[in-house]
Design a protein around this motif. Sequence first.
Motif, PDB file in Angstrom:
ATOM      1  N   ASN A  92       0.829  -1.207   0.000  1.00  0.00           N
ATOM      2  CA  ASN A  92       0.000   0.000   0.000  1.00  0.00           C
ATOM      3  C   ASN A  92       0.861   1.254   0.000  1.00  0.00           C
ATOM      4  OD1 ASN A  92      -3.175  -0.244   0.419  1.00  0.00           O
ATOM      5  ND2 ASN A  92      -2.244  -2.002   1.422  1.00  0.00           N
ATOM      6  N   ARG A  93       1.979   1.224   0.720  1.00  0.00           N
ATOM      7  CA  ARG A  93       2.897   2.364   0.696  1.00  0.00           C
ATOM      8  C   ARG A  93       3.475   2.572  -0.703  1.00  0.00           C
ATOM      9  NH1 ARG A  93       7.378   1.401   3.199  1.00  0.00           N
ATOM     10  NH2 ARG A  93       8.041   3.587   3.226  1.00  0.00           N
ATOM     11  N   ALA A  94       3.764   1.475  -1.392  1.00  0.00           N
ATOM     12  CA  ALA A  94       4.275   1.591  -2.760  1.00  0.00           C
ATOM     13  C   ALA A  94       3.252   2.266  -3.669  1.00  0.00           C
ATOM     14  CB  ALA A  94       4.649   0.211  -3.292  1.00  0.00           C
ATOM     15  N   MET A  95       1.997   1.876  -3.538  1.00  0.00           N
ATOM     16  CA  MET A  95       0.942   2.492  -4.346  1.00  0.00           C
ATOM     17  C   MET A  95       0.730   3.948  -3.940  1.00  0.00           C
ATOM     18  SD  MET A  95       0.138   0.283  -6.520  1.00  0.00           S
ATOM     19  CE  MET A  95      -1.227   1.202  -7.222  1.00  0.00           C
ATOM     20  N   TYR A  96       0.844   4.227  -2.645  1.00  0.00           N
ATOM     21  CA  TYR A  96       0.716   5.610  -2.169  1.00  0.00           C
ATOM     22  C   TYR A  96       1.802   6.492  -2.777  1.00  0.00           C
ATOM     23  CZ  TYR A  96       1.676   9.465   1.063  1.00  0.00           C
ATOM     24  OH  TYR A  96       1.961  10.696   1.601  1.00  0.00           O
ATOM     25  N   PHE A  97       3.037   6.004  -2.761  1.00  0.00           N
ATOM     26  CA  PHE A  97       4.136   6.784  -3.336  1.00  0.00           C
ATOM     27  C   PHE A  97       3.964   6.946  -4.849  1.00  0.00           C
ATOM     28  CE2 PHE A  97       6.747   5.245   0.418  1.00  0.00           C
ATOM     29  CZ  PHE A  97       6.686   6.467   1.068  1.00  0.00           C
ATOM     30  N   ALA A  98       3.458   5.903  -5.516  1.00  0.00           N
ATOM     31  CA  ALA A  98       3.248   6.001  -6.962  1.00  0.00           C
ATOM     32  C   ALA A  98       2.212   7.083  -7.283  1.00  0.00           C
ATOM     33  CB  ALA A  98       2.800   4.645  -7.516  1.00  0.00           C
ATOM     34  N   CYS A  99       1.106   7.085  -6.531  1.00  0.00           N
ATOM     35  CA  CYS A  99       0.090   8.130  -6.730  1.00  0.00           C
ATOM     36  C   CYS A  99       0.656   9.503  -6.404  1.00  0.00           C
ATOM     37  CB  CYS A  99      -1.128   7.846  -5.858  1.00  0.00           C
ATOM     38  SG  CYS A  99      -2.068   6.373  -6.310  1.00  0.00           S
ATOM     39  N   ASP A 100       1.497   9.573  -5.372  1.00  0.00           N
ATOM     40  CA  ASP A 100       2.113  10.837  -4.991  1.00  0.00           C
ATOM     41  C   ASP A 100       3.044  11.354  -6.085  1.00  0.00           C
ATOM     42  OD1 ASP A 100       2.099  12.647  -2.667  1.00  0.00           O
ATOM     43  OD2 ASP A 100       4.261  12.283  -2.662  1.00  0.00           O
ATOM     44  N   GLN A 116      -6.115  16.524  -9.946  1.00  0.00           N
ATOM     45  CA  GLN A 116      -5.290  16.438  -8.748  1.00  0.00           C
ATOM     46  C   GLN A 116      -6.086  16.000  -7.525  1.00  0.00           C
ATOM     47  OE1 GLN A 116      -2.868  19.899  -8.089  1.00  0.00           O
ATOM     48  NE2 GLN A 116      -2.265  20.065 -10.236  1.00  0.00           N
ATOM     49  N   HIS A 117      -7.342  16.404  -7.435  1.00  0.00           N
ATOM     50  CA  HIS A 117      -8.160  16.003  -6.281  1.00  0.00           C
ATOM     51  C   HIS A 117      -8.365  14.485  -6.269  1.00  0.00           C
ATOM     52  CE1 HIS A 117     -11.225  16.172  -3.167  1.00  0.00           C
ATOM     53  NE2 HIS A 117     -12.006  15.443  -3.932  1.00  0.00           N
ATOM     54  N   LYS A 118      -8.627  13.929  -7.437  1.00  0.00           N
ATOM     55  CA  LYS A 118      -8.856  12.485  -7.508  1.00  0.00           C
ATOM     56  C   LYS A 118      -7.597  11.713  -7.134  1.00  0.00           C
ATOM     57  CE  LYS A 118      -8.741  10.277 -11.402  1.00  0.00           C
ATOM     58  NZ  LYS A 118      -9.049   9.787 -12.780  1.00  0.00           N
ATOM     59  N   TRP A 119      -6.461  12.132  -7.636  1.00  0.00           N
ATOM     60  CA  TRP A 119      -5.216  11.439  -7.329  1.00  0.00           C
ATOM     61  C   TRP A 119      -4.801  11.644  -5.878  1.00  0.00           C
ATOM     62  CZ3 TRP A 119      -2.629   7.793  -9.886  1.00  0.00           C
ATOM     63  CH2 TRP A 119      -2.961   7.574 -11.219  1.00  0.00           C
ATOM     64  N   SER A 120      -5.114  12.819  -5.327  1.00  0.00           N
ATOM     65  CA  SER A 120      -4.820  13.063  -3.919  1.00  0.00           C
ATOM     66  C   SER A 120      -5.653  12.151  -3.023  1.00  0.00           C
ATOM     67  CB  SER A 120      -5.087  14.530  -3.569  1.00  0.00           C
ATOM     68  OG  SER A 120      -4.882  14.764  -2.196  1.00  0.00           O
ATOM     69  N   GLN A 121      -6.940  12.039  -3.337  1.00  0.00           N
ATOM     70  CA  GLN A 121      -7.813  11.151  -2.559  1.00  0.00           C
ATOM     71  C   GLN A 121      -7.385   9.691  -2.703  1.00  0.00           C
ATOM     72  OE1 GLN A 121     -10.907  12.271  -0.650  1.00  0.00           O
ATOM     73  NE2 GLN A 121      -9.359  13.866  -0.711  1.00  0.00           N
ATOM     74  N   ARG A 122      -6.970   9.327  -3.905  1.00  0.00           N
ATOM     75  CA  ARG A 122      -6.519   7.950  -4.127  1.00  0.00           C
ATOM     76  C   ARG A 122      -5.266   7.650  -3.312  1.00  0.00           C
ATOM     77  NH1 ARG A 122      -6.124   6.720 -10.271  1.00  0.00           N
ATOM     78  NH2 ARG A 122      -8.385   6.902 -10.003  1.00  0.00           N
ATOM     79  N   SER A 123      -4.320   8.597  -3.278  1.00  0.00           N
ATOM     80  CA  SER A 123      -3.092   8.370  -2.509  1.00  0.00           C
ATOM     81  C   SER A 123      -3.386   8.269  -1.018  1.00  0.00           C
ATOM     82  CB  SER A 123      -2.092   9.498  -2.781  1.00  0.00           C
ATOM     83  OG  SER A 123      -2.543  10.727  -2.246  1.00  0.00           O
ATOM     84  N   PHE A 124      -4.316   9.092  -0.508  1.00  0.00           N
ATOM     85  CA  PHE A 124      -4.647   9.034   0.912  1.00  0.00           C
ATOM     86  C   PHE A 124      -5.363   7.732   1.283  1.00  0.00           C
ATOM     87  CE2 PHE A 124      -4.151  13.769   1.099  1.00  0.00           C
ATOM     88  CZ  PHE A 124      -3.200  13.766   2.108  1.00  0.00           C
TER      89      PHE A 124
END
Length: 258
Positions: A92-100, A116-124
């Motif tokens: 999950n951290r890997a996916m979080y960093f990828a979205c970031d 940016q809002h969608k990708w921010s929500q996805r990373s969170f």
Amino acid sequence: MDSWLRFSAQSQARERLFRATQYACTLLGYSLQKGGAADELRKTVSQLEAHMSLTRKLLRLGSSVEALEAAKRAIHLSDSVLRLCLTISHLNRAMYFACDNVLWAGKTGLISKLDQHKWSQRSFRYYIFALILNLTRDVYELRLLMESEARYRAAKSPPSPYPSTTLPIDPLSSSSSATPALPAMSMWLHRQFNLIVTVLYSNPPLLLDLLKNGCDIFIPLDRLRIYPTGQGFVGACGLASSVLSILTIVHPWLKLKP
């Protein structure tokens, strides 16, 4: 791969410092707003916070590689609970960093028309899943250490000449039978609290990790509007967890392993 991991380890301390500065600005901006400070000063603090956030995203470019390597190591752990929690948490951290990273590219203009809002929500979302698993791991290790401490105390203490008082099996029994169980419940809660304090006091890495994850969990909860707490509380939690992270970098023995 090893060269990249060494570089990532060197930049981690700088990223933590920028993170502490970012959330300090968040807390300061909230205080200035409540204090009725001038708009120009509040705007300057807000811009500094945004710059710190963007710089952190730059420093985290490629951190997904480090998280995937950590997941590969965790999958070989002998304890099944730790193996499950840590492996999925690192993924999950890997996916979080990828979205970031995608979000950073959008903020810098490398990717045009990015939502940016969608990708921010996805990373969170990935971030909060990782934190939940980290907290589950912390509670699991705390429980194991409490059981070990309880067995040690039981083996060390002499047997009591009096029969032990047990709680009633049926919690819906009559009030006359439930009343004598209240002192026993109080004694049990006192023993459990004493065990928790003893275990955490003798295991600083577990205590710091529990506090750090406990502070961090409120950030995605607020950003995802699951449990809104406000900018001031988010800033305080982010600053506290950043300081705890810096402590584990300065003193590696404080980092919880594996």
